[in-house]
Design an enzyme around this catalytic site. Structure first.
Site, PDB file in Angstrom:
ATOM      1  N   PRO A   1      33.430  54.013  33.753  1.00  0.00           N
ATOM      2  CA  PRO A   1      33.675  53.141  32.610  1.00  0.00           C
ATOM      3  C   PRO A   1      34.372  53.879  31.469  1.00  0.00           C
ATOM      4  CG  PRO A   1      31.429  53.939  32.535  1.00  0.00           C
ATOM      5  CD  PRO A   1      32.035  54.510  33.790  1.00  0.00           C
TER       6      PRO A   1
ATOM      7  N   TYR B   1      41.661  53.333  24.160  1.00  0.00           N
ATOM      8  CA  TYR B   1      43.111  53.179  24.325  1.00  0.00           C
ATOM      9  C   TYR B   1      43.807  52.948  22.988  1.00  0.00           C
ATOM     10  CZ  TYR B   1      41.316  52.585  29.041  1.00  0.00           C
ATOM     11  OH  TYR B   1      40.640  52.774  30.222  1.00  0.00           O
TER      12      TYR B   1
ATOM     13  N   CYS C   1      60.377  51.074  12.857  1.00  0.00           N
ATOM     14  CA  CYS C   1      61.620  50.301  12.963  1.00  0.00           C
ATOM     15  C   CYS C   1      61.763  49.684  14.352  1.00  0.00           C
ATOM     16  CB  CYS C   1      62.803  51.195  12.642  1.00  0.00           C
ATOM     17  SG  CYS C   1      62.667  51.848  10.986  1.00  0.00           S
ATOM     18  N   GLU C   2      60.937  48.736  14.654  1.00  0.00           N
ATOM     19  CA  GLU C   2      60.953  48.003  15.918  1.00  0.00           C
ATOM     20  C   GLU C   2      60.380  46.616  15.623  1.00  0.00           C
ATOM     21  OE1 GLU C   2      61.393  49.078  19.285  1.00  0.00           O
ATOM     22  OE2 GLU C   2      61.509  51.253  18.993  1.00  0.00           O
TER      23      GLU C   2
ATOM     24  N   TYR D   1      50.554  45.053  25.232  1.00  0.00           N
ATOM     25  CA  TYR D   1      49.850  44.070  26.063  1.00  0.00           C
ATOM     26  C   TYR D   1      49.581  42.770  25.312  1.00  0.00           C
ATOM     27  CZ  TYR D   1      48.219  48.690  27.754  1.00  0.00           C
ATOM     28  OH  TYR D   1      48.121  49.986  28.149  1.00  0.00           O
TER      29      TYR D   1
HETATM   30  N1  LLP Z   1      39.119  54.458  36.542  1.00  0.00           N
HETATM   31  C1  LLP Z   1      40.446  54.380  36.791  1.00  0.00           C
HETATM   32  C2  LLP Z   1      40.963  54.906  38.048  1.00  0.00           C
HETATM   33  C3  LLP Z   1      41.305  53.799  35.834  1.00  0.00           C
HETATM   34  O1  LLP Z   1      42.599  53.734  36.085  1.00  0.00           O
HETATM   35  C4  LLP Z   1      40.773  53.311  34.615  1.00  0.00           C
HETATM   36  C5  LLP Z   1      41.632  52.704  33.602  1.00  0.00           C
HETATM   37  C6  LLP Z   1      39.396  53.424  34.399  1.00  0.00           C
HETATM   38  C7  LLP Z   1      38.595  53.995  35.383  1.00  0.00           C
HETATM   39  C8  LLP Z   1      38.726  52.945  33.152  1.00  0.00           C
HETATM   40  O2  LLP Z   1      38.828  51.573  33.004  1.00  0.00           O
HETATM   41  P1  LLP Z   1      38.026  50.821  31.846  1.00  0.00           P
HETATM   42  O3  LLP Z   1      36.576  50.960  32.153  1.00  0.00           O
HETATM   43  O4  LLP Z   1      38.363  51.472  30.562  1.00  0.00           O
HETATM   44  O5  LLP Z   1      38.492  49.434  31.933  1.00  0.00           O
HETATM   45  N2  LLP Z   1      45.653  50.972  28.139  1.00  0.00           N
HETATM   46  C9  LLP Z   1      45.073  49.739  28.632  1.00  0.00           C
HETATM   47  C10 LLP Z   1      44.014  49.998  29.690  1.00  0.00           C
HETATM   48  C11 LLP Z   1      44.506  50.842  30.832  1.00  0.00           C
HETATM   49  C12 LLP Z   1      43.425  51.160  31.824  1.00  0.00           C
HETATM   50  C13 LLP Z   1      43.872  52.207  32.757  1.00  0.00           C
HETATM   51  N3  LLP Z   1      42.912  52.612  33.717  1.00  0.00           N
HETATM   52  C14 LLP Z   1      44.516  48.964  27.453  1.00  0.00           C
HETATM   53  O6  LLP Z   1      44.637  49.420  26.326  1.00  0.00           O
HETATM   54  O7  LLP Z   1      44.005  47.852  27.628  1.00  0.00           O
END
Ligand code: LLP
Length: 424
Positions: free
Chosen positions: A276, A375, A346-347, A318
């Site tokens: 997580p 993130y 500037c975007e 996103y």
């Molecule tokens: N494990 C793997 C292999 C992953 O690729 C990710 C996230 C996680 C765990 C953790 O996932 P979480 O529990 O945080 O959902 N930048 C994007 C999210 C990208 C997630 C990438 N991988 C955002 O800001 O929404």
């Protein structure tokens, strides 16, 4: 659940006024709550207390040393996706044997580092990567514990198409139907030990159903592999459970998530690994920013902040929604009018919200982007030569600056003009 609330009309993180913090540290600054981080980790750990389970915090969500060290002290492991994240996790005090190395393109040097340190597991995403892992391990006279990340072909599970990873068209993992043959290769290959099966189908997932589908496939695969003599000891269910960004968001709870995991695992005797990220860090952080200008034009009101898309890119990348609230509590019943909240970059995509109903806002006032702990800072950049955003961690009535704002000299320290220019 988090520890950001108004006290005497001023937004606080635990016992610290964000107005004071902004004055002392400057803006924009991410502010994290130690109590919220701890609570999220503990709620999850408690929900899995009776399961043989490694909670490997996904460092990519928030890799600040202070944050990772806080979680490491509670017993968290780490899920890392680069040599840099691996070094961070170790520096923050995560024991190597609680580190899982994910990611689609591990380099030889990264594999060497992982083997040298004796990490818990490599999550392998292709056959060429398996062969590289085996080759490097043999050269080092070691055996690499590994799992294949299996792509379960569960489509569009994530909150946004850009963060769904479990579909057939996504680059992640090995294909479901290839798994039995690939595990047979791994079983016979000196240098690797296939000990696990992993999945991760996406991020910001609100409903447990797609996770159930993916996990159920994993459990069936484990049974099948065991019948074929592959001694699978672990399953990695990935990360992905979402957090509320809007008041109306209502993701399934960690308790239900844990109940489902227990049910799907049944009597399968395995170590469960979870990865997580957002669930732990998401609403443990806010981004505080000061209003530089309020500009009225063509019937619109642009509230121009000193934070830009380089500091918080989620809305631009996103179309993500973050609640934005004034640091000074608006009077109850204050009127609200639609404004565009934009940054200084500037975007055109440097816009955090369009037509967002906000109470009256004026130059010099502070606002906070909520649920920005995951993130946020990790995706920040120095675009437009804006200093990398600062980060502070609050505990009770104290705070520590856990990433200082770089000076201009820091920002250009790695660059130089080539000799032929000055020598010319
Ligand atoms: N494990 C793997 C292999 C992953 O690729 C990710 C996230 C996680 C765990 C953790 O996932 P979480 O529990 O945080 O959902 N930048 C994007 C999210 C990208 C997630 C990438 N991988 C955002 O800001 O929404």
């Amino acid at each position: 659940m988090h520890h950001f609330d108004y006290r005497n009309g001023v937004l606080h993180c635990e016992g610290v006024s964000l107005e004071t913090l902004a004055r002392e540290v400057g803006t924009p600054t991410y502010v994290y709550s130690d109590a919220t981080l701890r609570r999220h980790y503990t709620v999850l750990a408690d929900a899995f207390a009776d399961v043989h389970c490694l909670i490997a915090y996904a460092v990519k969500a928030n890799s600040n040393l202070g944050v990772v060290a806080t979680l490491a002290a509670l017993g968290a492991g780490a899920d890392v996706v680069s040599g840099g994240e691996l070094k961070r996790a170790l520096a923050a005090g995560v024991p190597a044997n609680r580190i899982v190395f994910s990611g689609v393109a591990k380099t030889e040097a990264e594999i060497e580092l992982g083997l040298e340190q004796g990490i818990h597991q490599f999550n392998v995403e292709s056959l060429p990567e398996l062969h590289r892992l085996a080759r490097v391990a043999r050269r080092m006279d070691k055996t690499a514990p590994m799992a294949f990340r299996v792509n379960p072909h569960v489509e569009a599970a994530g909150g946004h198409a850009h963060i769904s990873t479990g579909g057939a068209g996504d680059k992640f993992g090995i294909a479901w139907h290839e798994a039995p043959a690939f595990y047979e290769v791994a079983r016979q290959l000196p240098g690797v030990d296939p000990v696990g099966v992993g999945v991760h189908i996406g991020s910001q997932i609100f409903r447990l159903a797609p996770l159930r589908e993916a996990w159920t496939k994993v459990v069936a695969l484990v049974r099948q592999l065991r019948e074929r003599g592959v001694g699978i000891l672990r399953v990695d269910f990935g990360g992905g459970l979402g957090v509320p960004y809007k008041p109306s968001d209502d993701p399934d709870s960690p308790a239900l998530y844990a109940a489902q995991a227990r049910e799907v695992l049944g009597d399968l005797d395995v170590e469960l690994i979870l990865e997580p990220g957002r669930l732990i860090a998401g609403n443990a952080g806010v981004l505080i920013t000061r209003i530089e200008y309020v500009k009225e034009r063509d019937g619109r009101t642009f509230v121009i902040l000193d934070a830009g898309m380089n500091d918080l890119i989620r809305p631009a990348l996103y179309s993500a929604h973050h609640e934005v609230i004034p640091v000074l509590e608006p009077a109850s019943g204050a009127s609200r009018a639609p404004v565009d909240l934009v940054g200084p970059v500037c975007e055109s995509t440097d816009r955090f919200a369009k037509d967002r109903p906000m109470p009256p806002l004026a130059e010099g006032e502070l606002v906070a982007f909520m649920t920005a702990g995951a993130y946020g800072a990790t995706l920040s950049s120095q675009y437009n030569t804006r200093p990398l955003v600062a980060e502070a961690l609050v505990r009770g009535n104290d705070y520590a600056v856990v990433r200082r704002r770089p000076t201009f000299e820091d920002m250009i320290a790695l660059e130089r003009a080539p000799d032929w220019i000055s020598g010319g």
